[in-house]
Design a protein around this motif. Structure first.
Motif, PDB file in Angstrom:
ATOM      1  N   UNK A  27       0.780  -1.084   0.141  1.00  0.00           N
ATOM      2  CA  UNK A  27       0.172   0.027  -0.086  1.00  0.00           C
ATOM      3  C   UNK A  27       0.997   1.783  -0.008  1.00  0.00           C
ATOM      4  N   UNK A  28       2.216   1.167   0.621  1.00  0.00           N
ATOM      5  CA  UNK A  28       2.961   2.122  -0.098  1.00  0.00           C
ATOM      6  C   UNK A  28       3.622   2.247  -1.042  1.00  0.00           C
ATOM      7  N   UNK A  29       3.711   1.259  -2.361  1.00  0.00           N
ATOM      8  CA  UNK A  29       4.243   1.118  -3.604  1.00  0.00           C
ATOM      9  C   UNK A  29       2.820   1.589  -4.703  1.00  0.00           C
ATOM     10  N   UNK A  30       1.393   0.951  -4.499  1.00  0.00           N
ATOM     11  CA  UNK A  30       0.134   0.789  -4.934  1.00  0.00           C
ATOM     12  C   UNK A  30      -0.618   1.363  -4.064  1.00  0.00           C
ATOM     13  N   UNK A  31      -2.044   2.195  -4.941  1.00  0.00           N
ATOM     14  CA  UNK A  31      -3.162   2.160  -4.481  1.00  0.00           C
ATOM     15  C   UNK A  31      -3.718   1.154  -3.849  1.00  0.00           C
ATOM     16  N   UNK A  32      -5.441   1.133  -3.741  1.00  0.00           N
ATOM     17  CA  UNK A  32      -6.117  -0.011  -3.334  1.00  0.00           C
ATOM     18  C   UNK A  32      -6.536  -0.327  -4.641  1.00  0.00           C
ATOM     19  N   UNK A  33      -6.691   0.127  -5.463  1.00  0.00           N
ATOM     20  CA  UNK A  33      -6.902  -0.309  -6.916  1.00  0.00           C
ATOM     21  C   UNK A  33      -5.817  -1.067  -7.293  1.00  0.00           C
ATOM     22  N   UNK A  34      -4.359  -1.316  -6.811  1.00  0.00           N
ATOM     23  CA  UNK A  34      -3.354  -1.966  -7.436  1.00  0.00           C
ATOM     24  C   UNK A  34      -2.633  -1.596  -8.363  1.00  0.00           C
ATOM     25  N   UNK A  35      -2.791   0.451  -8.182  1.00  0.00           N
ATOM     26  CA  UNK A  35      -2.252   1.294  -9.344  1.00  0.00           C
ATOM     27  C   UNK A  35      -0.316   1.780  -9.110  1.00  0.00           C
ATOM     28  N   UNK A  36       0.330   1.769  -9.827  1.00  0.00           N
ATOM     29  CA  UNK A  36       1.323   2.279  -8.869  1.00  0.00           C
ATOM     30  C   UNK A  36       1.419   4.207  -8.276  1.00  0.00           C
ATOM     31  N   UNK A  37       1.446   3.784  -7.545  1.00  0.00           N
ATOM     32  CA  UNK A  37       1.284   5.122  -7.023  1.00  0.00           C
ATOM     33  C   UNK A  37       2.596   6.696  -8.351  1.00  0.00           C
ATOM     34  N   UNK A  38       1.758   7.393  -7.975  1.00  0.00           N
ATOM     35  CA  UNK A  38       2.119   8.609  -9.050  1.00  0.00           C
ATOM     36  C   UNK A  38       3.259   8.749  -9.107  1.00  0.00           C
ATOM     37  N   UNK A  39       3.908   9.195  -7.413  1.00  0.00           N
ATOM     38  CA  UNK A  39       5.271   9.345  -7.212  1.00  0.00           C
ATOM     39  C   UNK A  39       6.603   8.015  -7.109  1.00  0.00           C
ATOM     40  N   UNK A  40       6.335   6.672  -7.850  1.00  0.00           N
ATOM     41  CA  UNK A  40       7.418   5.663  -7.371  1.00  0.00           C
ATOM     42  C   UNK A  40       7.682   5.307  -8.437  1.00  0.00           C
ATOM     43  N   UNK A  41       8.897   5.009  -8.841  1.00  0.00           N
ATOM     44  CA  UNK A  41       9.444   5.251 -10.037  1.00  0.00           C
ATOM     45  C   UNK A  41       9.164   3.278 -10.161  1.00  0.00           C
ATOM     46  N   UNK A  42       9.500   2.573 -10.957  1.00  0.00           N
ATOM     47  CA  UNK A  42       9.826   1.256 -11.016  1.00  0.00           C
ATOM     48  C   UNK A  42      10.579   1.118 -11.817  1.00  0.00           C
ATOM     49  N   UNK A  43      11.636   0.286 -12.183  1.00  0.00           N
ATOM     50  CA  UNK A  43      12.175  -0.027 -13.288  1.00  0.00           C
ATOM     51  C   UNK A  43      12.200  -1.309 -13.163  1.00  0.00           C
ATOM     52  N   UNK A  44      13.044  -2.060 -14.580  1.00  0.00           N
ATOM     53  CA  UNK A  44      12.799  -3.393 -14.317  1.00  0.00           C
ATOM     54  C   UNK A  44      13.759  -3.780 -15.282  1.00  0.00           C
ATOM     55  N   UNK A  45      15.109  -3.757 -15.254  1.00  0.00           N
ATOM     56  CA  UNK A  45      16.552  -3.944 -16.344  1.00  0.00           C
ATOM     57  C   UNK A  45      16.871  -2.910 -16.753  1.00  0.00           C
ATOM     58  N   UNK A  46      16.844  -2.127 -15.703  1.00  0.00           N
ATOM     59  CA  UNK A  46      16.835  -0.482 -16.672  1.00  0.00           C
ATOM     60  C   UNK A  46      16.078   0.483 -17.328  1.00  0.00           C
ATOM     61  N   UNK A  47      14.928  -0.509 -17.639  1.00  0.00           N
ATOM     62  CA  UNK A  47      14.036   0.275 -18.597  1.00  0.00           C
ATOM     63  C   UNK A  47      13.000   1.113 -17.426  1.00  0.00           C
ATOM     64  N   UNK A  48      11.838   1.623 -16.770  1.00  0.00           N
ATOM     65  CA  UNK A  48      11.009   2.036 -16.301  1.00  0.00           C
ATOM     66  C   UNK A  48       9.486   1.537 -16.779  1.00  0.00           C
ATOM     67  N   UNK A  49       9.306   0.889 -16.054  1.00  0.00           N
ATOM     68  CA  UNK A  49       7.707  -0.021 -16.823  1.00  0.00           C
ATOM     69  C   UNK A  49       6.949   0.577 -16.856  1.00  0.00           C
ATOM     70  N   UNK A  50       6.176   0.256 -17.992  1.00  0.00           N
ATOM     71  CA  UNK A  50       5.504   0.584 -19.039  1.00  0.00           C
ATOM     72  C   UNK A  50       4.021   0.609 -17.847  1.00  0.00           C
ATOM     73  N   UNK A  51       3.624  -0.671 -17.906  1.00  0.00           N
ATOM     74  CA  UNK A  51       1.961  -0.619 -17.702  1.00  0.00           C
ATOM     75  C   UNK A  51       2.303  -0.119 -15.582  1.00  0.00           C
ATOM     76  N   UNK A  52       2.034   1.203 -15.242  1.00  0.00           N
ATOM     77  CA  UNK A  52       1.746   1.504 -13.707  1.00  0.00           C
ATOM     78  C   UNK A  52       0.176   1.080 -13.385  1.00  0.00           C
TER      79      UNK A  52
END
Lengths: 92, 387
Positions: free
Chosen positions: A45-70
């Motif tokens: 719940x720190x990373x995502x809201x209650x609908x499972x969406x990444x919070x606006x000010x959280x960034x996730x990178x997979x092998x150096x690339x920012x994720x597309x599907x937030x």
């Protein structure tokens, strides 16, 4: 195993994670978040809201690339991938 | 009771106590985090804080050791299927312009206020427009659905499309969106089944059956900013509170003036007196024994949300708003532009305290007759509560 690295800002809320090597079984980002939640209840719940969406000010990178599907976190993660969870540079 | 003040700021929770004759603040939790509201549950002694982490979302935090340590409480989340009507947002090509409100899934934007009742009742007001309640001392919270589904906001959108019409508008306090917010929750100490909530922007609602049914309580309120100034809905109460000892005496600082009700919010009367500087502002406090005695911290106007002529005063009435007295002793009278938010004024017995967005905290021990400065360099202050 997927190696997860967290911004140190999260350690103030989840001090037990600090200094630990975080290896999880996951095929996509959603599963990474789910696995983190089992390691540190509440962190999802720190990373995502209650609908499972990444919070606006959280960034996730997979092998150096920012994720597309937030919204549904479907970006795939390779078996030996590296996932970086950062905070966006925002605020004051 | 020894007075202690809990202060929520943009950068943490502070406790302010009188030591060696001086009111002294100390950082007591949540360093660096936004604290919208912090208060003590008078029934259990637990301290509760409504946090707004810029990056990590809104979180409830609590302390069972009087502020020595804090931990995350069970968190407030909108249940699946909770939706609300939001104003249509114009798209880049303007294709949505002129269309009615759109149905939006609810996610928690802000925890705004916390209130307490007997028998483990805890209430939290949120943006977008949720009243969450706990019946087990805060171990779990549930959205109050009768209020969420109220006809004034379009009916039940969990199961259908509702009426398609909402009278709940937004507040700029909603963290970048424009959604309604519940900032005032009052549990009648005489009858805890009676609950008042105030919504920006909609008005005041009352339940007399513990939250199962709600009705609007906006008779006598007037609006300067809508074509129908006496409409039932669309009001912008900034804060609503009542006298603990005389719960039929209810006060509100509204966007359009100060309003007073002597009949339990059934009817309101405007008691502003712009000629003595009492009109616009955010907070209001009421005496616990005498419901006719209240305090406000006026600003100049809605267009100029600053002090009047750069000098700070608190206004007090002891006759239900018929007359107001400006209280200035000990407060800065020049070059002062303090703005006081809706939760940042409180009273307890003869004590009053308020804090400003410029990080100043002022305390009175004589019902506002004179003031001392407790701090000058705190972060912007969001909430001040004795407890």
């Amino acid at each position: 195993m997927v190696r997860v690295e967290l911004t140190r800002h999260l350690f103030q809320f989840f001090p037990d994670l600090e200094g630990r090597e975080l290896l999880v079984e996951a095929r996509d980002v959603a599963e990474v978040v789910r696995e983190l939640e089992t390691l540190a209840p509440g962190i999802g719940f720190y990373l995502c809201d209650e609908r499972g969406r990444l919070r606006r000010h959280v960034n996730v990178f997979v092998d150096g690339a920012m994720v597309m599907d937030r919204a549904r976190l479907t970006d795939t993660v390779e078996p030996n991938g590296r996932v970086l969870i950062m905070q966006a540079l925002s605020g004051g | 009771m020894t007075a202690r003040i809990l202060v929520g700021t943009r950068k943490g929770t502070f406790l302010v106590e009188k030591t060696n004759g001086r009111w002294t603040p100390r950082l007591a939790g949540h360093p660096g985090a936004g604290v919208n509201f912090v208060a003590r549950d008078p029934y259990t002694g637990t301290l509760w804080a409504a946090l707004g982490h810029g990056h990590w979302g809104a979180k409830l935090s609590r302390s069972t050791d009087d502020g020595a340590t804090w931990s995350d409480a069970p968190q407030i989340k909108y249940p699946e299927g909770a939706r609300y009507l939001a104003p249509a947002e114009p798209t880049e090509d303007g294709s949505d312009e002129g269309l009615g409100p759109t149905i939006k899934p609810a996610t928690l934007l802000k925890l705004w206020v916390i209130a307490f009742g007997p028998k483990g009742r805890i209430y939290v007001g949120t943006i977008p427009g949720g009243l969450f309640e706990s019946h087990d001392g805060g171990e779990s919270f549930e959205l109050n659905r009768p209020l969420w589904n109220h006809e004034s906001r379009g009916g039940d959108l969990f199961t259908g499309k509702g009426s398609g019409m909402t009278h709940w508008f937004g507040t700029p306090a909603s963290e970048g969106e424009f959604a309604p917010g519940i900032h005032s929750i009052v549990v009648d100490p005489r009858d805890p089944q009676r609950i008042l909530v105030a919504v920006s922007t909609a008005g005041v609602l009352e339940s007399t059956d513990g939250g199962r049914t709600w009705r609007g309580r906006n008779k006598g309120l007037t609006m300067d900013y809508l074509p129908e100034p006496e409409a039932e809905w669309g009001h912008d109460p900034h804060f609503v509170t009542l006298s603990a000892g005389q719960p039929d005496h209810v006060w509100q600082q509204n966007h359009c003036g100060v309003f007073y009700s002597a009949d339990g919010a059934a009817t309101w009367k405007k008691v502003s007196q712009p000629e003595v500087g009492v009109h616009f502002g955010f907070p209001v406090a009421v005496d616990a024994k005498d419901g006719r005695t209240a305090w406000v911290v006026p600003g100049k106007s809605d267009m100029q949300r600053i002090t009047i002529d750069g000098s700070l005063f608190v206004a007090r009435t002891t006759d239900g708003g018929q007359t107001w007295q400006q209280l200035r002793e000990g407060l800065p009278q020049e070059h002062a532009y303090d703005v006081v938010y809706r939760h940042a004024l409180d009273n307890s017995g003869d004590h009053l305290a308020f804090g400003s967005t410029t990080g100043n905290l002022y305390v009175s021990e004589d019902r506002g007759d004179s003031w001392q400065t407790a701090a000058n360099n705190l972060p912007p202050i969001y909430s001040v509560r004795f407890g």
